[in-house]
Design a protein around this motif. Structure first.
Motif, mmCIF file in Angstrom:
data_model
loop_
_atom_site.group_PDB
_atom_site.id
_atom_site.type_symbol
_atom_site.label_atom_id
_atom_site.label_comp_id
_atom_site.label_asym_id
_atom_site.label_seq_id
_atom_site.Cartn_x
_atom_site.Cartn_y
_atom_site.Cartn_z
ATOM 1 N N VAL A 25 0.841 -1.204 0.000
ATOM 2 C CA VAL A 25 0.000 0.000 0.000
ATOM 3 C C VAL A 25 0.876 1.254 0.000
ATOM 4 O O VAL A 25 0.550 2.227 -0.692
ATOM 5 C CB VAL A 25 -0.976 -0.006 1.194
ATOM 6 N N ALA A 26 1.978 1.231 0.729
ATOM 7 C CA ALA A 26 2.883 2.388 0.727
ATOM 8 C C ALA A 26 3.418 2.658 -0.672
ATOM 9 O O ALA A 26 3.575 3.812 -1.074
ATOM 10 C CB ALA A 26 4.037 2.161 1.709
ATOM 11 N N GLY A 27 3.665 1.604 -1.422
ATOM 12 C CA GLY A 27 4.180 1.752 -2.780
ATOM 13 C C GLY A 27 3.097 2.004 -3.817
ATOM 14 O O GLY A 27 3.401 2.415 -4.938
ATOM 15 N N SER A 28 1.843 1.755 -3.452
ATOM 16 C CA SER A 28 0.715 1.932 -4.381
ATOM 17 C C SER A 28 -0.469 2.561 -3.644
ATOM 18 O O SER A 28 -1.496 1.921 -3.440
ATOM 19 C CB SER A 28 0.280 0.582 -4.958
ATOM 20 N N PRO A 29 -0.310 3.812 -3.205
ATOM 21 C CA PRO A 29 -1.401 4.441 -2.464
ATOM 22 C C PRO A 29 -2.706 4.417 -3.270
ATOM 23 O O PRO A 29 -2.688 4.627 -4.482
ATOM 24 C CB PRO A 29 -0.932 5.881 -2.252
ATOM 25 N N GLY A 30 -3.798 4.137 -2.589
ATOM 26 C CA GLY A 30 -5.091 4.084 -3.255
ATOM 27 C C GLY A 30 -5.429 2.723 -3.835
ATOM 28 O O GLY A 30 -6.483 2.543 -4.440
ATOM 29 N N ILE A 31 -4.549 1.751 -3.635
ATOM 30 C CA ILE A 31 -4.782 0.407 -4.176
ATOM 31 C C ILE A 31 -6.068 -0.165 -3.590
ATOM 32 O O ILE A 31 -6.423 0.112 -2.444
ATOM 33 C CB ILE A 31 -3.569 -0.510 -3.872
ATOM 34 N N ARG A 32 -6.773 -0.925 -4.384
ATOM 35 C CA ARG A 32 -8.005 -1.576 -3.923
ATOM 36 C C ARG A 32 -7.662 -2.901 -3.256
ATOM 37 O O ARG A 32 -6.639 -3.518 -3.546
ATOM 38 C CB ARG A 32 -8.936 -1.814 -5.102
ATOM 39 N N GLY A 58 -4.325 1.612 13.501
ATOM 40 C CA GLY A 58 -3.998 2.972 13.093
ATOM 41 C C GLY A 58 -2.915 3.057 12.032
ATOM 42 O O GLY A 58 -2.273 4.094 11.882
ATOM 43 N N LEU A 59 -2.715 1.962 11.285
ATOM 44 C CA LEU A 59 -1.644 1.929 10.289
ATOM 45 C C LEU A 59 -2.150 2.039 8.856
ATOM 46 O O LEU A 59 -1.365 2.326 7.948
ATOM 47 C CB LEU A 59 -0.832 0.645 10.462
ATOM 48 N N LEU A 60 -3.421 1.793 8.638
ATOM 49 C CA LEU A 60 -4.033 1.890 7.311
ATOM 50 C C LEU A 60 -5.311 2.703 7.405
ATOM 51 O O LEU A 60 -5.974 2.702 8.434
ATOM 52 C CB LEU A 60 -4.418 0.507 6.777
ATOM 53 N N LEU A 74 -7.025 1.967 -0.297
ATOM 54 C CA LEU A 74 -6.212 1.888 0.908
ATOM 55 C C LEU A 74 -5.067 2.890 0.871
ATOM 56 O O LEU A 74 -4.527 3.188 -0.197
ATOM 57 C CB LEU A 74 -5.634 0.481 1.056
ATOM 58 N N ALA A 75 -4.699 3.363 2.045
ATOM 59 C CA ALA A 75 -3.533 4.245 2.183
ATOM 60 C C ALA A 75 -2.904 3.986 3.541
ATOM 61 O O ALA A 75 -3.597 3.650 4.502
ATOM 62 C CB ALA A 75 -3.952 5.709 2.056
ATOM 63 N N VAL A 76 -1.594 4.140 3.614
ATOM 64 C CA VAL A 76 -0.913 4.001 4.900
ATOM 65 C C VAL A 76 -1.031 5.317 5.657
ATOM 66 O O VAL A 76 -1.135 6.386 5.062
ATOM 67 C CB VAL A 76 0.576 3.594 4.739
ATOM 68 N N THR A 77 -0.998 5.218 6.969
ATOM 69 C CA THR A 77 -1.029 6.406 7.805
ATOM 70 C C THR A 77 0.400 6.912 8.021
ATOM 71 O O THR A 77 1.372 6.221 7.691
ATOM 72 C CB THR A 77 -1.659 6.091 9.175
#
Length: 144
Positions: A25-32, A58-60, A74-77
């Motif tokens: 997710v960190a490498g592909s922000p917004g991934i489904r 609290g990580l995603l 999805l996005a990382v916090t």
């Protein structure tokens, strides 16, 4: 290496699959979730469980897709980014420390092997994936 790095952690330990999902997710922000499942070669419900765990921690974050109410992005916090960065920095420092202790010939051999190791890692990352992202090796062809 993981055991050495875990010593002294002040935050709860994450499982391997959780870390893999965070890195993806960190490498592909917004991934489904469905795409993440396909990338990780996991069932969609398994990834949904991981997402729920990481959201609670609290990580995603997840945001509903405005065009498809059933899907989420999805996005990382900031906390996840900091944890991943700290882990990477500790891992890099440990590896540099240990490599520096090796004889020069061993360090040269490692340096010479890096291009082949990168090609190997790239091949493992893309092995068995068609251009549409579905598995072609017979393990996953149902379009997870």
């Amino acid at each position: 290496m993981r055991r050495r790095l875990r010593h002294g952690l002040t935050t709860p330990r994450l499982r391997g699959a959780q870390v893999e999902l965070l890195r993806l997710v960190a490498g592909s922000p917004g991934i489904r979730v469905s795409v993440a499942a396909r990338e990780l070669c996991l069932a969609g419900n398994s990834v949904s469980t991981l997402v729920n765990q990481l959201v609670r921690a609290g990580l995603l974050t997840r945001e509903a897709d405005p065009e498809d109410g059933r899907a989420v992005h999805l996005a990382v916090t900031a906390e996840a980014t900091a944890r991943l960065g700290a882990w990477d920095a500790r891992r890099r420092a440990l590896l540099e420390e240990r490599v520096a202790l090796l004889p020069e010939a061993d360090r040269e051999a490692l340096h010479a092997a890096l291009p082949a190791l990168r090609r190997l890692a790239d091949g493992l990352r893309t092995d068995g994936l068609r251009t549409d992202g579905l598995r072609t090796n017979g393990l996953r062809t149902n379009g997870l």
